[in-house]
Design a protein around this motif. Structure first.
Motif, mmCIF file in Angstrom:
data_model
loop_
_atom_site.group_PDB
_atom_site.id
_atom_site.type_symbol
_atom_site.label_atom_id
_atom_site.label_comp_id
_atom_site.label_asym_id
_atom_site.label_seq_id
_atom_site.Cartn_x
_atom_site.Cartn_y
_atom_site.Cartn_z
ATOM 1 N N ARG A 175 0.812 -1.294 -0.115
ATOM 2 C CA ARG A 175 0.056 0.043 -0.002
ATOM 3 C C ARG A 175 0.924 1.222 0.017
ATOM 4 O O ARG A 175 0.413 2.018 -0.696
ATOM 5 C CB ARG A 175 -1.041 0.142 1.220
ATOM 6 N N ILE A 176 1.850 1.376 0.781
ATOM 7 C CA ILE A 176 2.745 2.502 0.953
ATOM 8 C C ILE A 176 3.563 2.654 -0.353
ATOM 9 O O ILE A 176 3.717 3.712 -1.063
ATOM 10 C CB ILE A 176 3.805 2.215 2.192
ATOM 11 N N THR A 177 4.081 1.628 -0.896
ATOM 12 C CA THR A 177 5.060 1.934 -1.964
ATOM 13 C C THR A 177 4.383 2.230 -3.250
ATOM 14 O O THR A 177 5.083 2.516 -4.196
ATOM 15 C CB THR A 177 6.094 0.636 -2.025
ATOM 16 N N THR A 178 3.085 1.905 -3.507
ATOM 17 C CA THR A 178 2.280 2.247 -4.493
ATOM 18 C C THR A 178 1.726 3.547 -4.504
ATOM 19 O O THR A 178 0.851 4.128 -5.295
ATOM 20 C CB THR A 178 1.251 1.209 -5.003
ATOM 21 N N SER A 179 1.715 4.309 -3.302
ATOM 22 C CA SER A 179 1.216 5.497 -3.119
ATOM 23 C C SER A 179 1.865 6.549 -3.761
ATOM 24 O O SER A 179 2.918 6.552 -4.199
ATOM 25 C CB SER A 179 0.787 5.734 -1.702
ATOM 26 N N GLU A 186 7.145 11.967 0.268
ATOM 27 C CA GLU A 186 6.697 12.752 1.433
ATOM 28 C C GLU A 186 7.024 12.058 2.568
ATOM 29 O O GLU A 186 7.079 11.138 2.912
ATOM 30 C CB GLU A 186 5.154 12.827 1.398
ATOM 31 N N PRO A 187 7.252 13.092 3.642
ATOM 32 C CA PRO A 187 7.796 12.618 5.006
ATOM 33 C C PRO A 187 6.813 11.566 5.778
ATOM 34 O O PRO A 187 7.415 10.544 6.186
ATOM 35 C CB PRO A 187 8.221 13.676 5.737
ATOM 36 N N LYS A 188 5.690 11.797 5.874
ATOM 37 C CA LYS A 188 4.814 10.779 6.319
ATOM 38 C C LYS A 188 4.735 9.433 5.757
ATOM 39 O O LYS A 188 4.540 8.440 6.447
ATOM 40 C CB LYS A 188 3.558 11.450 6.410
ATOM 41 N N ALA A 189 4.824 9.445 4.329
ATOM 42 C CA ALA A 189 4.717 8.212 3.861
ATOM 43 C C ALA A 189 6.166 7.309 4.039
ATOM 44 O O ALA A 189 6.075 6.121 4.259
ATOM 45 C CB ALA A 189 4.760 8.337 2.628
ATOM 46 N N VAL A 190 7.329 8.128 3.889
ATOM 47 C CA VAL A 190 8.504 7.454 4.370
ATOM 48 C C VAL A 190 8.535 7.019 5.673
ATOM 49 O O VAL A 190 9.111 6.056 6.030
ATOM 50 C CB VAL A 190 9.630 8.427 3.806
ATOM 51 N N GLU A 191 8.087 7.832 6.610
ATOM 52 C CA GLU A 191 8.099 7.275 8.084
ATOM 53 C C GLU A 191 7.262 6.150 8.126
ATOM 54 O O GLU A 191 7.664 5.230 8.827
ATOM 55 C CB GLU A 191 7.393 8.500 8.829
ATOM 56 N N GLU A 192 6.016 6.035 7.599
ATOM 57 C CA GLU A 192 5.318 4.697 7.767
ATOM 58 C C GLU A 192 6.115 3.502 6.960
ATOM 59 O O GLU A 192 6.039 2.611 7.694
ATOM 60 C CB GLU A 192 3.764 5.047 6.943
#
Length: 307
Positions: A175-179, A186-192
């Protein structure tokens, strides 16, 4: 009476500001074309803190490390091109030798003749490489959950992390890597993304939510590239012979559930003559979160005994 109350309130606020200024200092050290951000907290014997990654930033140590700052001046810094530090990410700058020289440059700026060095994870390897490059400027060494002294740790680390990755983790990665947010770093996505990886590093996975990941845009943009460049460098290395030359007090903290398997830290212990080895039970890669009383107790006892 009212005027006296206002005066006392203002006086109290003045002392709060003054004390805060005394215990927290921030700045930048210009080293080899980069501005390295550093922050000092606490008071007492200075301890320089080297964060992991490579490519992370110092903030993941907080707020837990404030406990150690009760008795010591902790000097955190963001390594080149991470956190608030500047720097270009390429094959000419993302080198272990450059990071060692960055630390030496920071030492000179801060006017530290000898340093107590604390290195966590990748920071442990950086601390070791600095220690045998500039031994005259090291007073003591703490290696916490360090990567190994040779490249043999890498495959077991990958295998262990893979084995601990759950189905839910895999779904989260997809989910994260295809967003769009992750593609745009974006920091929030890389943090997650990072937190999902780090769940496999914990004995109690629920503690992963206590790990502070507040990436700057610099960290979010660079962390994966920095990690990749260093991974290529460390496919083949061995510093065990160099470690045998070290002659200052060293504390090695390992954890029985660490993805960095304890046998590789035991090997570091055998290589460094004056080292003490401690194995914490039921704890993973971040013992300052999972086993804070034992972890900070060992650090405090070691530092006090070597002042």
């Amino acid at each position: 009476m009212r005027g006296r109350t206002v005066f006392c309130t203002l006086l109290f606020l003045f002392f709060v500001v003054v004390l805060s200024a005394q215990t927290t200092q921030e700045g930048f050290a210009h080293v080899s074309g980069a501005d390295l951000y550093y922050k000092k907290i606490g008071s007492g014997e200075p301890v320089v803190i080297l964060h992991g990654g490579p490519g992370l930033e110092h903030t993941y140590f907080l707020p837990q490390f404030q406990q150690l700052a009760k008795h010591y001046t902790l000097i955190f810094y963001d390594q080149r091109a991470s956190g608030k530090s500047s720097g270009v990410v390429d094959t000419t700058t993302m080198l272990a030798e450059q990071f060692v020289e960055d630390l030496e440059g920071l030492r000179k700026v801060l006017k530290l003749e000898k340093m107590n060095l604390f290195g966590h994870s990748w920071g442990g390897l950086l601390a070791m490489e600095y220690a045998f490059t500039y031994p005259r400027h090291v007073k003591s060494l703490i290696l916490s959950n360090s990567v190994g002294a040779n490249s043999e740790w890498l495959l077991p680390y990958i295998q262990t992390r893979t084995a601990r990755t759950t189905h839910e983790d895999s779904l989260a990665f997809a989910r994260i890597t295809t967003s769009k947010e992750f593609a745009q770093k974006e920091p929030k996505a890389v943090e997650e993304f990072a937190r999902t990886i780090f769940r496999t590093y914990f004995y109690n996975r629920a503690f992963a939510d206590s790990l502070r990941l507040t990436f700057t845009q610099q960290t979010a943009s660079n962390v994966l590239d920095i990690f990749g460049l260093f991974l290529k460098q460390y496919q083949q290395y061995d510093i065990r012979t160099a470690l045998s030359s070290l002659s200052f007090p060293t504390l090695i903290i390992s954890c029985d559930y660490d993805v960095m398997l304890p046998r590789f830290e035991e090997e570091i212990h055998r290589a460094i003559k004056q080292s003490k080895y401690v194995l914490l039970k039921n704890s993973g890669h971040f013992p300052f979160i999972e086993s804070p009383e034992q972890f900070f107790g060992e650090c405090d006892h070691f530092l006090k005994s070597n002042q």
